[in-house]
Write a protein that holds these residues in place. Structure first.
Motif, mmCIF file in Angstrom:
data_model
loop_
_atom_site.group_PDB
_atom_site.id
_atom_site.type_symbol
_atom_site.label_atom_id
_atom_site.label_comp_id
_atom_site.label_asym_id
_atom_site.label_seq_id
_atom_site.Cartn_x
_atom_site.Cartn_y
_atom_site.Cartn_z
ATOM 1 N N ARG A 1 0.820 -1.211 0.000
ATOM 2 C CA ARG A 1 0.000 0.000 0.000
ATOM 3 C C ARG A 1 0.860 1.269 0.000
ATOM 4 N N ASP A 2 1.896 1.312 0.823
ATOM 5 C CA ASP A 2 2.753 2.494 0.907
ATOM 6 C C ASP A 2 3.904 2.314 -0.089
ATOM 7 N N VAL A 3 3.993 3.232 -1.043
ATOM 8 C CA VAL A 3 4.813 2.999 -2.230
ATOM 9 C C VAL A 3 6.091 3.836 -2.291
ATOM 10 N N ASP A 4 6.371 4.615 -1.268
ATOM 11 C CA ASP A 4 7.552 5.480 -1.324
ATOM 12 C C ASP A 4 8.837 4.706 -1.593
ATOM 13 N N GLN A 5 8.963 3.523 -1.011
ATOM 14 C CA GLN A 5 10.219 2.782 -1.131
ATOM 15 C C GLN A 5 10.545 2.421 -2.581
ATOM 16 N N TYR A 6 9.522 2.146 -3.387
ATOM 17 C CA TYR A 6 9.787 1.802 -4.783
ATOM 18 C C TYR A 6 10.247 3.035 -5.562
ATOM 19 N N ILE A 7 9.608 4.158 -5.290
ATOM 20 C CA ILE A 7 9.979 5.401 -5.963
ATOM 21 C C ILE A 7 11.390 5.812 -5.572
ATOM 22 N N GLU A 8 11.696 5.687 -4.286
ATOM 23 C CA GLU A 8 13.039 6.049 -3.803
ATOM 24 C C GLU A 8 14.108 5.131 -4.392
ATOM 25 N N GLU A 9 13.841 3.837 -4.426
ATOM 26 C CA GLU A 9 14.821 2.892 -4.947
ATOM 27 C C GLU A 9 15.021 3.077 -6.440
ATOM 28 N N ALA A 10 13.933 3.292 -7.169
ATOM 29 C CA ALA A 10 14.056 3.521 -8.610
ATOM 30 C C ALA A 10 14.883 4.772 -8.888
ATOM 31 N N ALA A 11 14.635 5.841 -8.137
ATOM 32 C CA ALA A 11 15.406 7.075 -8.326
ATOM 33 C C ALA A 11 16.878 6.851 -8.019
ATOM 34 N N ALA A 12 17.150 6.084 -6.968
ATOM 35 C CA ALA A 12 18.542 5.820 -6.590
ATOM 36 C C ALA A 12 19.277 5.042 -7.671
ATOM 37 N N GLN A 13 18.554 4.251 -8.431
ATOM 38 C CA GLN A 13 19.169 3.438 -9.485
ATOM 39 C C GLN A 13 18.983 4.062 -10.878
ATOM 40 N N ASN A 14 18.498 5.316 -10.918
ATOM 41 C CA ASN A 14 18.265 6.022 -12.186
ATOM 42 C C ASN A 14 17.315 5.250 -13.091
ATOM 43 N N LEU A 15 16.244 4.768 -12.493
ATOM 44 C CA LEU A 15 15.235 4.009 -13.229
ATOM 45 C C LEU A 15 13.906 4.755 -13.200
ATOM 46 N N GLN A 16 13.201 4.736 -14.302
ATOM 47 C CA GLN A 16 11.850 5.281 -14.384
ATOM 48 C C GLN A 16 10.870 4.111 -14.386
ATOM 49 N N ILE A 17 9.927 4.121 -13.449
ATOM 50 C CA ILE A 17 8.971 3.018 -13.361
ATOM 51 C C ILE A 17 7.987 3.123 -14.523
#
Length: 492
Positions: free
Chosen positions: A56-72
């Motif tokens: 439900r809480d999605v911040d971790q995916y956004i943060e991890e993607a940004a850290a790896q220079n990935l766009q979901i």
């Protein structure tokens, strides 16, 4: 109040769990949420990524993607989850990603409906869809291919079709015209016609691990291989379809009452968490008024803290255990809730974890905790905590003692304290009156370790039981101490 993530958040990195082939230009991470026994995934390549089965809480995916220079680019759901509310709509809204569901899901918001053989690309990685019904009709698995390594899949994200040590239970598709035997037959075809045709080296990443109610015999391991499961998973042993259906539909544990509601929330898409009201601090007198109105006073402290003193009539579900599962089981969705916690931070964690299973009706929390309640001169209730040694001594005395075992039926059948009656926690509220217990007699309540039994004592207090004892350490400590255990026979 700020939300706290809590609950055993465990992000497992790209090098963990890989067993067979070196994967070129792929980023892969498993996120494991302990209290829901839930695994979700981030897969990336060349600046693009997909998230599979988000919580439900999605911040971790956004943060991890940004850290790896990935766009979901994609948010993929392997099925309509019943045991938690997914954050797929919020994640898509915040990233511009497309939501992907199996075509049978009937999701009511914009999404891509996929079928067998459909492919999605992220960078150099191909995600191939395999329809794998059985747990639910719409279930899909996601084959992960890096064609620079091989034209064959290197990983498969199986959702709730195949777990480590188990397969998905077939009785959670209620209300859709499917019976458990029908779903079990579908699962047999999924396993033997599709998943077991993959090579032994293919890595298996399910959506759940041990403790989830979506299966019955899951391993503590959160990943495996097809080959390992072929050898060790009881449900994959050679057998006829009829044998499999009989096995999978026998002695199914009762599904928590919130499961169908969560599945429907996921079909329509949950609102963003920012829309969930922050819980305000409430003065003791306000909490007393709300309790008198019938609001649930949810005490999320440990069994020992609850036992030492609590708001009369409150329900104890500790944050230290499978909080969301038991809160969702014991509290009807939509019921007003007031939190009692040891701190504002813990109250915020409780609000978040309730939202993960769709309970968004928290009115507030007791400011200052139980100390403020006591300082206000308000009545406290208590439940004495006793060790298994003390229980053993009580049993040997010529005094009336009732013993209630609130574990699940298979646990009770595997061995229990002599004289103990069985009354599983998940149905205790409805069945107290049928147990034939005397509310005035001493009643020792026991589970496996003391967590569920504390919740049970709070329910029994609400039903008028006045002489309760919570057994710390539970049946596990009883057995470790070498005390006698009764194993029911088929005739007893």
């Amino acid at each position: 109040m700020n939300f706290a993530r809590g609950c055993g958040r465990d992000a497992r990195g790209p090098s963990e769990g890989t067993r067979a082939l070196p994967l070129v230009d792929m980023y892969f991470k498993q996120f494991y949420l302990g209290c829901l026994a839930h695994a979700s995934y981030l897969i990336g390549s060349k600046g693009e990524a997909a998230v599979v089965d988000p919580q439900r809480d999605v911040d971790q995916y956004i943060e991890e993607a940004a850290a790896q220079n990935l766009q979901i680019k994609y948010v993929i759901e392997t099925h309509l989850h019943a045991d938690f509310v997914s954050g797929h709509r919020e994640l898509a809204a915040r990233t511009g990603a497309e939501i992907v569901f199996g075509a049978q899901a009937g999701a009511t918001f914009p999404h891509r409906a996929v079928r067998d053989g459909d492919e999605l690309s992220i960078g150099k990685i191909v995600l191939r869809i395999m329809e794998t019904p059985g747990h639910t009709p719409e279930s899909i698995s996601v084959l992960v291919l890096d064609r620079d390594v091989s034209n064959q899949p290197q990983k498969v994200l199986t959702g709730d079709a195949l777990f480590v040590g188990d397969v998905g239970r077939p009785d959670l598709a209620g209300g859709k015209g499917y019976t458990p035997p029908m779903m079990a037959a579908m699962m047999y075809e999924t396993l033997h016609g599709k998943l077991l045709k993959l090579s032994d080296e293919v890595e298996v990443y399910p959506a759940h691990g041990a403790g989830s109610m979506c299966g019955r015999n899951m391993s503590q391991e959160t990943s495996s291989t097809i080959g390992e499961q072929r050898k060790s998973n009881y449900a994959l042993k050679p057998m006829s379809k009829d044998e499999f259906v009989r096995m999978m539909t026998a002695d199914l544990p009762e599904a928590p009452s919130y499961f169908p509601q969560d599945a429907e929330i996921n079909r329509t898409g949950a609102p963003a968490l920012v829309a969930v009201s922050r819980a305000p601090a409430l003065a003791p007198q306000d909490v007393k008024t709300l309790a008198a109105q019938g609001d649930v006073i949810l005490d999320v402290r440990s069994a020992a803290e609850f036992g030492a003193g609590h708001v009369p009539g409150s329900t104890n579900v500790g944050l230290s255990g499978q909080f969301a599962i038991w809160a969702g089981t014991l509290i009807s969705m939509g019921t007003p809730v007031v939190i009692v916690a040891e701190s504002e931070e813990k109250a915020g964690e409780a609000v978040m974890r309730l939202a993960r299973v769709g309970i968004e009706s928290v009115k507030g929390y007791l400011a200052g905790g139980i100390a403020a309640w006591h300082e206000a001169g308000l009545e406290l209730a208590s439940v004495p905590q006793i060790t298994v040694t003390e229980l053993h001594e009580l049993i040997s005395k010529p005094m009336p003692l009732q013993i209630l075992d609130v574990r699940r039926p298979p646990e009770y059948q595997s061995g229990h304290v002599p004289q103990a009656l069985t009354a599983p926690l998940f149905s205790l509220q409805q069945n107290v009156a049928t147990l034939g217990l005397d509310p005035t007699k001493a009643t020792a309540v026991i589970c496996a370790g003391g967590y569920r039994s504390s919740a049970a004592t709070s329910i029994l207090q609400q039903q008028g039981f006045s002489n309760l004892l919570n057994v710390t350490g539970g049946t596990n400590a009883w057995i470790d101490a070498g005390y006698p255990v009764k194993v029911p026979t088929s005739e007893s």
